[in-house]
Design an enzyme around this catalytic site. Structure first.
Site, mmCIF file in Angstrom:
data_model
loop_
_atom_site.group_PDB
_atom_site.id
_atom_site.type_symbol
_atom_site.label_atom_id
_atom_site.label_comp_id
_atom_site.label_asym_id
_atom_site.label_seq_id
_atom_site.Cartn_x
_atom_site.Cartn_y
_atom_site.Cartn_z
ATOM 1 N N ASP A 50 80.533 24.292 67.504
ATOM 2 C CA ASP A 50 79.899 24.316 66.190
ATOM 3 C C ASP A 50 79.651 25.751 65.741
ATOM 4 O OD1 ASP A 50 79.911 21.624 65.851
ATOM 5 O OD2 ASP A 50 77.892 21.307 66.616
ATOM 6 N N LYS A 71 80.785 24.327 60.088
ATOM 7 C CA LYS A 71 80.823 25.011 58.799
ATOM 8 C C LYS A 71 80.806 26.522 59.034
ATOM 9 C CE LYS A 71 78.552 22.653 55.854
ATOM 10 N NZ LYS A 71 77.497 22.039 55.025
ATOM 11 N N MET A 183 65.962 22.075 60.108
ATOM 12 C CA MET A 183 66.698 22.085 58.825
ATOM 13 C C MET A 183 65.740 21.803 57.681
ATOM 14 S SD MET A 183 69.874 19.823 60.322
ATOM 15 C CE MET A 183 68.732 18.783 61.257
#
Lengths: 270, 270
Positions: A50, A71, A183
């Site tokens: 990741d 990402k 988050m």
């Protein structure tokens, strides 16, 4: 690790079938991986990692083909189904595959989904738990998740969607647990408002932590009431931030004074 | 609390002054320690360890004087104040001291109390986060703490006293989070009753886990309704057990089938 080998040989049944190890990379620093995780990386032939996994951590797998499936640089992350297919294909080619995830694979890591997909495909898979950022970020910032007389419980929730944190944080009796939101930076205003509305004192200590266990760690200390204003000037807006709310946050100034963090190469924003 | 302590004295760097490292030993297996923890043990001159720390973990500190300060063989554990005094004395003699705790030092480990005592005494102290048993025990038993569409939050609470878990578990909206109870074996009947009373379906999947990440790991799978009857025949009554309640528990049978656990030398009781 001796167990790992016997597990591999027993599960193979089918000769030539590889396997996948889901590895938690911990909160950032490479020396916060477990010994079991390091050995899995050393033996890996293929690593799918990741975006939050550090370069020094990847260097623990020098012989492996390494693919970022997270990402990165504004580009969208690889679709989850594609990640499943890539892992299954590599394993069916007989490869020792490591799926490397920040923190712990089962704490908002979609590790369960990936294990289910592998199980459906008949690919042997095991998990190596990692140090969760949900606990390590506060700990390295001087905030114990629990502390006698202050908190005998903690709640970890994703701030990504109000449907996740709303039902929990609007019913939690004030002070009943330390609240840790992953988050949650974008939702800090809404979370603060919802908890104050639910009866939590605006004076409840609160912190925002960025990049714990990395060289760019930043800490903001304030209260539930001032949480919406939390920011660290040198941190990019989209850096993931961990929120911590509860009386234990008051210990931070004593257990990890700002000058100590600075000596460790970390800064504070409060 | 911040008022009590002179922060300035901690950063003294007085020559000859030792230091204390609070180390999380993880859930049991020595290879689930972090690399940073292993290095701290290798360099330690004195180790104060809790009863749950395994022999193989202690052998990572071969040169250190090692003292058990936990409850063992029915004898009472060392008083907390005595542990503080022992650490402070060793550090003042210039020793590199490791305080070794099962799991993570800040998850019901009294790590915060010990750091406060060391700070008050002007002894430098740092923490090495560990893999918490609260997450690793479920993970190694095939239970993810979070799982998309099933759970976007989890709660960790001590089952030791109803004053801790009561306010939390009787107000938590059914299904709003995975519930993980440490030291909760003795309270499993009361917790089951309280949660059913609060509206949780009796059919909610539940598990009891003993000795995760050790050779004597045991798992019981059932429901919130049958939780009071949970037992593993080969486990002593006072072995600490971890309770897990929530839909994610249903994944255990797929992610860690009983025959796999048995081949790893672990048994299941369901």
């Amino acid at each position: 690790v001796s167990g790992e080998i016997s597990v591999a040989s027993r599960q193979s049944g089918r000769p030539g079938l590889g396997r996948v190890t889901l590895v938690g990379a911990g909160p950032g620093a490479a020396d916060l991986l477990t010994v079991r995780a390091v050995r899995a990386l050393e033996q890996a032939q293929v690593v799918f990692y990741d975006a939050l996994v550090s370069r020094e951590t990847l260097e623990l797998a020098p012989r492996a083909q390494r693919f970022c499936v997270g990402k990165r640089a504004g580009r969208p992350s690889t679709r989850q189904e594609t990640i499943h297919a890539l892992m299954i294909r590599a394993a069916r080619r007989g490869r020792r595959v490591v799926r490397l995830k920040g923190g712990d694979p089962f704490v908002f890591g979609r590790g369960g989904e990936e294990m289910l997909a592998l199980a459906s495909a008949g690919v042997p898979c095991e998990v190596v738990p990692g140090v969760s950022s949900a606990l390590a970020a506060p700990a390295l910032s001087g905030i114990p998740a629990t502390h006698r007389s202050l908190s005998a419980a903690f709640v970890v929730v994703s701030g990504h969607a109000e449907t996740a944190w709303g039902p929990l944080l609007t019913t939690l009796p004030p002070g009943a647990a330390t609240v840790i939101v992953l988050m949650g930076l974008g939702a800090r205003g809404a979370i603060s408002a919802a908890m104050v509305q639910a009866g939590w004192p605006r004076s409840t200590p609160a912190a925002v932590l960025w990049g714990a266990a990395t060289a760019v760690a930043r800490r903001w200390l304030g209260t539930l009431g001032t949480l919406p204003e939390a920011q660290a000037s040198s941190v990019t807006q989209d850096a993931p931030g961990t929120l911590v709310i509860g009386e234990v946050v008051a210990l931070a100034a004593v257990l990890a004074p700002a000058d100590e963090l600075e000596e460790r190469g970390e800064a504070h924003a409060c």
